[in-house]
Motif scaffolding. Structure first.
Motif, PDB file in Angstrom:
ATOM      1  N   MET A   1      62.017  63.672  83.706  1.00 37.09           N
ATOM      2  CA  MET A   1      61.897  63.116  82.716  1.00 37.09           C
ATOM      3  C   MET A   1      61.628  61.636  82.282  1.00 37.09           C
ATOM      4  N   VAL A   2      61.792  61.082  82.594  1.00 40.39           N
ATOM      5  CA  VAL A   2      61.377  59.913  83.034  1.00 40.39           C
ATOM      6  C   VAL A   2      60.130  59.524  83.415  1.00 40.39           C
ATOM      7  N   THR A   3      59.433  59.470  84.042  1.00 39.68           N
ATOM      8  CA  THR A   3      57.609  60.102  84.689  1.00 39.68           C
ATOM      9  C   THR A   3      56.654  60.595  83.349  1.00 39.68           C
ATOM     10  N   THR A   4      56.840  61.602  83.078  1.00 37.67           N
ATOM     11  CA  THR A   4      56.352  62.351  82.388  1.00 37.67           C
ATOM     12  C   THR A   4      56.653  61.981  80.544  1.00 37.67           C
ATOM     13  N   GLN A   5      58.476  61.777  80.361  1.00 35.72           N
ATOM     14  CA  GLN A   5      58.226  61.646  78.983  1.00 35.72           C
ATOM     15  C   GLN A   5      58.409  60.401  78.819  1.00 35.72           C
ATOM     16  N   LEU A   6      58.469  59.343  79.674  1.00 30.50           N
ATOM     17  CA  LEU A   6      58.804  57.902  79.136  1.00 30.50           C
ATOM     18  C   LEU A   6      57.712  56.966  79.862  1.00 30.50           C
ATOM     19  N   GLN A   7      57.529  57.115  81.592  1.00 32.16           N
ATOM     20  CA  GLN A   7      55.724  56.643  81.768  1.00 32.16           C
ATOM     21  C   GLN A   7      55.501  57.045  80.899  1.00 32.16           C
ATOM     22  N   GLY A   8      54.877  58.199  81.214  1.00 32.92           N
ATOM     23  CA  GLY A   8      54.315  58.835  79.807  1.00 32.92           C
ATOM     24  C   GLY A   8      53.447  58.315  79.230  1.00 32.92           C
ATOM     25  N   ARG A   9      54.568  57.991  78.279  1.00 34.05           N
ATOM     26  CA  ARG A   9      54.115  57.477  77.119  1.00 34.05           C
ATOM     27  C   ARG A   9      54.315  56.278  76.905  1.00 34.05           C
ATOM     28  N   GLY A  10      54.305  55.159  77.391  1.00 32.41           N
ATOM     29  CA  GLY A  10      53.967  53.728  77.833  1.00 32.41           C
ATOM     30  C   GLY A  10      55.862  53.141  77.970  1.00 32.41           C
ATOM     31  N   ILE A  11      56.441  53.769  78.331  1.00 35.27           N
ATOM     32  CA  ILE A  11      57.711  53.185  78.405  1.00 35.27           C
ATOM     33  C   ILE A  11      57.848  52.079  79.600  1.00 35.27           C
ATOM     34  N   TYR A  12      57.561  51.187  79.214  1.00 35.99           N
ATOM     35  CA  TYR A  12      56.928  50.353  81.270  1.00 35.99           C
ATOM     36  C   TYR A  12      58.472  49.648  81.300  1.00 35.99           C
TER      37      TYR A  12
ATOM     38  N   LEU B   1      69.593  72.455  78.796  1.00 34.57           N
ATOM     39  CA  LEU B   1      67.763  71.355  78.193  1.00 34.57           C
ATOM     40  C   LEU B   1      68.088  69.964  77.886  1.00 34.57           C
ATOM     41  N   ALA B   2      69.219  69.527  78.999  1.00 31.17           N
ATOM     42  CA  ALA B   2      69.648  68.472  79.061  1.00 31.17           C
ATOM     43  C   ALA B   2      68.747  67.543  78.610  1.00 31.17           C
ATOM     44  N   TYR B   3      67.254  67.981  79.910  1.00 27.08           N
ATOM     45  CA  TYR B   3      66.371  66.666  80.384  1.00 27.08           C
ATOM     46  C   TYR B   3      64.500  67.170  79.599  1.00 27.08           C
ATOM     47  N   THR B   4      65.103  68.011  78.694  1.00 26.52           N
ATOM     48  CA  THR B   4      63.568  67.905  77.684  1.00 26.52           C
ATOM     49  C   THR B   4      63.570  67.474  76.356  1.00 26.52           C
ATOM     50  N   ASP B   5      62.327  67.684  76.585  1.00 31.43           N
ATOM     51  CA  ASP B   5      61.754  66.882  75.331  1.00 31.43           C
ATOM     52  C   ASP B   5      62.470  66.424  74.037  1.00 31.43           C
ATOM     53  N   GLY B   6      63.287  66.717  73.408  1.00 26.49           N
ATOM     54  CA  GLY B   6      63.602  66.344  71.685  1.00 26.49           C
ATOM     55  C   GLY B   6      65.329  66.163  71.292  1.00 26.49           C
ATOM     56  N   PRO B   7      65.819  66.385  70.933  1.00 25.36           N
ATOM     57  CA  PRO B   7      67.724  66.021  70.033  1.00 25.36           C
ATOM     58  C   PRO B   7      67.633  66.800  70.452  1.00 25.36           C
ATOM     59  N   LEU B   8      69.416  67.269  70.608  1.00 21.80           N
ATOM     60  CA  LEU B   8      70.145  68.633  70.971  1.00 21.80           C
ATOM     61  C   LEU B   8      71.556  68.420  69.726  1.00 21.80           C
ATOM     62  N   SER B   9      71.708  69.545  69.695  1.00 26.01           N
ATOM     63  CA  SER B   9      72.609  69.115  68.509  1.00 26.01           C
ATOM     64  C   SER B   9      74.382  69.022  69.441  1.00 26.01           C
ATOM     65  N   ILE B  10      75.490  67.947  68.893  1.00 23.55           N
ATOM     66  CA  ILE B  10      76.076  67.677  69.898  1.00 23.55           C
ATOM     67  C   ILE B  10      77.511  68.178  68.695  1.00 23.55           C
TER      68      ILE B  10
END
Ligand code: SAH
Length: 228
Positions: free
Chosen positions: A30-41, A65-74
């Motif tokens: 999640m960190v490498t693809t969704q975050l660093q991959g999109r410019g979180i530095y 689904l906890a580490y998928t790329d979207g919001p989740l219902s709580i």
């Protein structure tokens, strides 16, 4: 009998350990693809996102689904934000280890936990009582000692604990609540989704020499800010 019980226990422990390893791997991805991959530095933000067990903050049925790329219902018509948005908002606050941060919209408690990994203290307010109670239980169980929770309407901020070095609002509102700007410390930053359901943007407010400036950030979609 005793032997078979201990074997079952051993299998249970091994499965648990295996599941934890799987979650660690998913979190890393999640960190490498969704975050660093999109410019979180920001290194502190990335470190916090790597550490906080997001799967503990979502309903059991949604753990896979906890580490998928979207919001989740709580539940209670509320959501835990997409990991990227949590990281983006955290990074925008430029959090430092001595900071006292206010969050409006505790929800699952996940965003509070991410901030608590970096800053001194997080004060967080939730208007939906069962969510606030559940979040507190979850945060206590995970051992967070620097998060103060409260149930109520966060529109007026938390005057007793003001000023705050940073403020984060995680529900969408038409206009920024004036009390929050007042409770921002000199040099502080406030990030908030502003607008209507179909036209909403993250706005960043900063206070310098007592003057407020704002900048537009990402277009976003957040659950509505409600009033008590
Ligand atoms: N930060 C949360 C996401 C929360 S969603 C997380 O990490 O899981 C937004 C939350 O804001 C919802 O739980 C909603 O009930 C809460 N909320 C909406 N209006 C509020 C208000 N006036 N005061 C406090 N919380 C509010």
């Amino acid at each position: 009998m005793l032997r078979s019980v201990s074997i079952i226990f051993l299998i249970f422990m091994l499965t648990q350990a295996g599941a934890q390893d799987d979650y660690t791997k998913l979190r890393e991805e999640m960190v490498t693809t969704q975050l660093q991959g999109r410019g979180i530095y920001d290194l502190e933000t990335l470190k916090a996102m790597r550490s906080v067990k997001r799967h503990e903050f979502v309903p059991r049925s949604a753990r896979h689904l906890a580490y998928t790329d979207g919001p989740l219902s709580i539940g209670h018509a509320q959501t835990i934000s997409q990991p990227y948005i949590v990281a983006y908002m955290t990074q925008e606050l430029k959090p430092k280890s001595h900071y006292r941060v206010l969050e409006i919209g505790t929800g699952s408690g996940y965003q509070a936990a991410v901030l608590a990994e970096i800053v001194d203290t997080v004060y967080t307010i939730e208007i939906v009582e069962p969510l606030g109670i559940k979040a507190k239980e979850c945060l206590d169980q995970l051992g967070y000692k620097n998060i103060v929770t409260r149930i109520g309407d966060g529109y007026q901020g938390w005057p007793d604990q003001a000023p705050f070095d940073a403020i984060i609002v995680t529900a969408g509102i038409k206009n920024v609540p004036p009390a929050l700007l007042e409770q921002l410390a000199e040099g502080g930053r406030l990030i908030i989704p502003v607008g209507t359901t179909f036209n909403m943007r993250l706005m960043l407010y900063t206070k310098k020499n007592g003057k407020i400036k704002h900048k537009e950030r990402l277009p976003v979609s957040f659950v509505p800010f409600t009033r008590g």
